[in-house]
Design a protein around this motif. Structure first.
Motif, short mmCIF file in Angstrom:
data_model
loop_
_atom_site.label_atom_id
_atom_site.label_comp_id
_atom_site.label_asym_id
_atom_site.label_seq_id
_atom_site.Cartn_x
_atom_site.Cartn_y
_atom_site.Cartn_z
N SER A 53 0.83 -1.19 0.00
CA SER A 53 0.00 0.00 0.00
C SER A 53 0.88 1.25 0.00
N VAL A 54 0.32 2.33 -0.47
CA VAL A 54 1.05 3.59 -0.58
C VAL A 54 1.41 4.13 0.80
N THR A 55 0.57 3.91 1.79
CA THR A 55 0.83 4.46 3.12
C THR A 55 1.98 3.73 3.82
N ALA A 56 2.28 2.50 3.41
CA ALA A 56 3.38 1.75 4.04
C ALA A 56 4.73 2.14 3.47
N PHE A 57 4.76 2.81 2.33
CA PHE A 57 6.01 3.13 1.65
C PHE A 57 6.97 3.98 2.49
N PRO A 58 6.54 5.10 3.08
CA PRO A 58 7.49 5.91 3.87
C PRO A 58 8.14 5.13 5.02
N GLY A 59 7.36 4.31 5.69
CA GLY A 59 7.93 3.51 6.77
C GLY A 59 8.95 2.51 6.27
N GLU A 60 8.70 1.93 5.10
CA GLU A 60 9.65 0.99 4.51
C GLU A 60 10.94 1.70 4.11
N VAL A 61 10.81 2.93 3.62
CA VAL A 61 12.00 3.70 3.23
C VAL A 61 12.86 3.97 4.45
N VAL A 62 12.25 4.39 5.54
CA VAL A 62 13.00 4.67 6.77
C VAL A 62 13.66 3.39 7.26
N SER A 63 12.94 2.29 7.21
CA SER A 63 13.49 1.01 7.65
C SER A 63 14.71 0.61 6.81
N GLU A 64 14.64 0.78 5.51
CA GLU A 64 15.75 0.43 4.63
C GLU A 64 16.93 1.39 4.81
N MET A 65 16.65 2.67 5.04
CA MET A 65 17.73 3.63 5.23
C MET A 65 18.49 3.35 6.53
N ASN A 66 17.82 2.80 7.53
CA ASN A 66 18.50 2.44 8.77
C ASN A 66 19.43 1.24 8.58
N LYS A 67 19.21 0.46 7.54
CA LYS A 67 20.06 -0.71 7.27
C LYS A 67 21.33 -0.35 6.50
N VAL A 68 21.38 0.84 5.94
CA VAL A 68 22.52 1.26 5.12
C VAL A 68 23.74 1.49 6.00
N ILE A 69 24.89 1.02 5.55
CA ILE A 69 26.15 1.28 6.24
C ILE A 69 26.75 2.51 5.57
N TRP A 70 26.66 3.63 6.25
CA TRP A 70 27.11 4.89 5.69
C TRP A 70 28.62 5.01 5.85
N PRO A 71 29.32 5.59 4.86
CA PRO A 71 30.78 5.76 4.97
C PRO A 71 31.11 6.86 5.97
N THR A 72 32.29 6.74 6.55
CA THR A 72 32.76 7.76 7.48
C THR A 72 33.25 8.97 6.68
N GLY A 73 33.55 10.04 7.39
CA GLY A 73 34.06 11.24 6.73
C GLY A 73 35.37 10.98 6.01
N LYS A 74 36.26 10.21 6.65
CA LYS A 74 37.55 9.90 6.05
C LYS A 74 37.37 9.07 4.77
N GLN A 75 36.46 8.10 4.82
CA GLN A 75 36.19 7.29 3.63
C GLN A 75 35.63 8.16 2.50
N MET A 76 34.73 9.08 2.83
CA MET A 76 34.16 9.96 1.80
C MET A 76 35.23 10.84 1.17
N LEU A 77 36.16 11.33 2.00
CA LEU A 77 37.27 12.13 1.47
C LEU A 77 38.11 11.30 0.52
N ASN A 78 38.43 10.07 0.91
CA ASN A 78 39.22 9.19 0.04
C ASN A 78 38.49 8.91 -1.27
N TYR A 79 37.20 8.60 -1.18
CA TYR A 79 36.43 8.32 -2.39
C TYR A 79 36.38 9.54 -3.31
N THR A 80 36.21 10.72 -2.72
CA THR A 80 36.15 11.95 -3.51
C THR A 80 37.47 12.21 -4.21
N LEU A 81 38.58 12.03 -3.49
CA LEU A 81 39.90 12.25 -4.10
C LEU A 81 40.17 11.24 -5.21
N ILE A 82 39.75 10.01 -5.03
CA ILE A 82 39.93 8.99 -6.07
C ILE A 82 39.14 9.37 -7.32
#
Length: 106
Positions: A48-77
């Motif tokens: 259902s359309v109403t369940a979508f935002p909750g599913e998005v939040v749930s999936e975003m909590n599962k993401v392993i976000w890079p650290t600041g140092k990793q982002m700097l390295n990726y950007t320089l590469i």
């Protein structure tokens, strides 16, 4: 076991074929087949359309976000790769331009 013509049934000859294995039957196929989904199950799976935002939040909590140092390295590469690629394209263009001038304007 023979067929109506009096011949043995054809069997695969691959390496993994076991001697004496029975041929696939429709009963065995039906037993392994997944049951068909009903309309009640479709409503429970969160389609259902109403369940979508909750599913998005749930999936975003599962993401392993890079650290600041990793982002700097990726950007320089990425920037280093872009610089190398730009030099390569510029060099190819300059060489092609020089070859065309040498051919047509002597």
């Amino acid at each position: 076991m023979t067929n109506p013509n009096g011949q043995n049934p054809a069997q695969p000859t691959g390496k993994r074929q076991l001697r004496g294995a029975s041929p696939v039957s429709s009963e065995g196929y039906e037993a392994k087949r997944a049951p068909a989904a009903t309309d009640d199950e479709d409503a429970k799976d969160g389609s259902s359309v109403t369940a979508f935002p909750g599913e998005v939040v749930s999936e975003m909590n599962k993401v392993i976000w890079p650290t600041g140092k990793q982002m700097l390295n990726y950007t320089l590469i990425v920037f280093a790769f872009l610089i190398v690629l730009t030099i390569f394209v510029w060099g190819t263009d300059a060489l092609a331009s020089w070859v065309i001038r040498w051919i047509f304007i002597r």
